[in-house]
Enzyme design. Structure first.
Site, PDB file in Angstrom:
ATOM      1  N   CYS A   1      66.382  45.295 -88.506  1.00  0.00           N
ATOM      2  CA  CYS A   1      66.398  45.029 -89.942  1.00  0.00           C
ATOM      3  C   CYS A   1      64.999  45.167 -90.530  1.00  0.00           C
ATOM      4  O   CYS A   1      64.169  44.267 -90.396  1.00  0.00           O
ATOM      5  CB  CYS A   1      66.952  43.631 -90.217  1.00  0.00           C
ATOM      6  SG  CYS A   1      67.008  43.200 -91.971  1.00  0.00           S
TER       7      CYS A   1
ATOM      8  N   CYS B   1      64.149  42.578 -93.184  1.00  0.00           N
ATOM      9  CA  CYS B   1      63.828  41.265 -92.629  1.00  0.00           C
ATOM     10  C   CYS B   1      62.432  41.221 -92.025  1.00  0.00           C
ATOM     11  O   CYS B   1      61.707  40.225 -92.179  1.00  0.00           O
ATOM     12  CB  CYS B   1      64.836  40.891 -91.544  1.00  0.00           C
ATOM     13  SG  CYS B   1      66.568  41.045 -92.009  1.00  0.00           S
ATOM     14  N   ASP B   2      62.045  42.283 -91.307  1.00  0.00           N
ATOM     15  CA  ASP B   2      60.877  42.182 -90.434  1.00  0.00           C
ATOM     16  C   ASP B   2      59.720  43.115 -90.742  1.00  0.00           C
ATOM     17  O   ASP B   2      58.691  43.073 -90.047  1.00  0.00           O
ATOM     18  CB  ASP B   2      61.324  42.426 -88.981  1.00  0.00           C
ATOM     19  CG  ASP B   2      62.298  41.369 -88.499  1.00  0.00           C
ATOM     20  OD1 ASP B   2      62.215  40.236 -89.001  1.00  0.00           O
ATOM     21  OD2 ASP B   2      63.131  41.669 -87.626  1.00  0.00           O
TER      22      ASP B   2
END
Length: 313
Positions: free
Chosen positions: A136, A139-140
């Site tokens: 992701c 997300c990261d």
């Protein structure tokens, strides 16, 4: 003869969508029953640092966030069953739900079974998950600002991930098993024209490095034409080879799209079966964020409350 209790609402899944639905349903006095599934807490239980969930300015560990949501739902009266759904009957009401243990009946159901990122199946992949291996970018990506990263895949999702990462990363190299992307011509041209994105054609990942050190340092690749192997160094890698929604048990009863995700009425969590609602990644192939899943769980619980009120339940 024992008469089975008909639950007002049964929630299938205990990730952000399922737990948020449980909080709202419990506060509405519906005493929801939550069937955890194979992974209580969902995918966030495998996420180390969550920095984009509202309300936690210093970030929070994924398992802790899920534990807090679960305790919040329990505080208002939600009940939990640690089991897996193996069969359902949504053709007549009350709905029937079979687990590997007991069976349940429900006036309404919220499906929040989620979707799993497809993995390569390498031992080093599991060992380094969350330690440089991710699925992701949204997300990261923040953790890899100014660093060199890899993306595995060649479809639209892979190119979207690469374009997103290119905004903050020093370099992005896309590993693809063929000599051209499977994405649209427009997406391919746009990505290949980005200065800090480059492809690695005709290559597959043989191993991620370095599991023994406990952090990702690169990947060993194999050329699909010659069989030759080489190592590419990087600070992180993002898998973009698709997601598999946990919807097989609903096949033939709930409408699914060609990828297996549940189809809902646009802008609502309603499925094709009145009284059955879907929330989170199981019905959302695009966003895959904890906060959007939680929002959908809220919507589903509110819809359940209205549905039952209309029926006088």
């Amino acid at each position: 003869m024992t008469v089975m209790t008909v639950e007002k609402v049964v929630i299938l899944g205990s990730g952000p969508a399922g737990l948020t639905a449980a909080i709202y349903a419990a506060r509405a006095g519906l005493q929801p029953l939550v069937i955890d599934g194979l992974q209580p807490g969902g995918q966030l239980t495998t996420t180390f640092e969550v920095e984009n969930y509202p309300g936690f300015p210093e970030g929070i560990q994924g398992p802790e966030l899920m534990d807090r949501m679960r305790r919040q739902a329990e505080r208002f009266g939600a009940r939990f069953v640690l089991d897996e759904v193996v069969g359902v009957d949504f053709r007549t009401r009350p709905f029937s739900i079979r687990t590997s243990g007991p069976a349940f009946q429900a006036a309404t159901v919220i499906v929040a079974t989620g979707a799993q990122a497809r993995r390569l199946g390498l031992p080093s992949e599991s060992a380094l998950w969350g330690k440089g291996v991710s699925a992701c970018a949204t997300c990261d990506a923040f953790f890899f600002r100014g660093k060199d990263v890899l993306v595995v895949g060649g479809g639209e999702t892979a190119l979207e991930e690469a374009a997103y990462l290119a905004r903050t990363c020093k370099s992005v190299r896309i590993i693809h098993r063929r000599d051209r992307f499977r994405a649209s011509e427009y997406s391919s041209r746009r990505v290949l024209a980005t200065p800090n994105i480059s492809p690695i054609w005709n290559a597959v990942v043989e191993e991620f490095l370095d599991a023994s050190a406990g952090r990702f340092t690169g990947a060993r690749l194999r050329d699909t034409r010659t069989g030759e192997q080489r190592v590419v160094e990087a600070d992180g890698v993002f898998l973009a080879i698709g997601h598999t929604p946990a919807t097989e048990v609903f096949a033939g009863q709930l409408e699914r799209d060609e990828a297996g995700f549940l189809v809902t009425t646009p802008g609502t969590p309603r499925t094709n079966v009145p009284g059955v609602f879907a929330a989170g990644d199981v019905a959302s192939p695009h966003y895959r964020q904890a906060v959007t899943a939680a929002g959908m769980g809220c919507q589903a619980a509110l819809e359940v409350e209205r549905f039952l009120a209309t029926e006088g339940a």
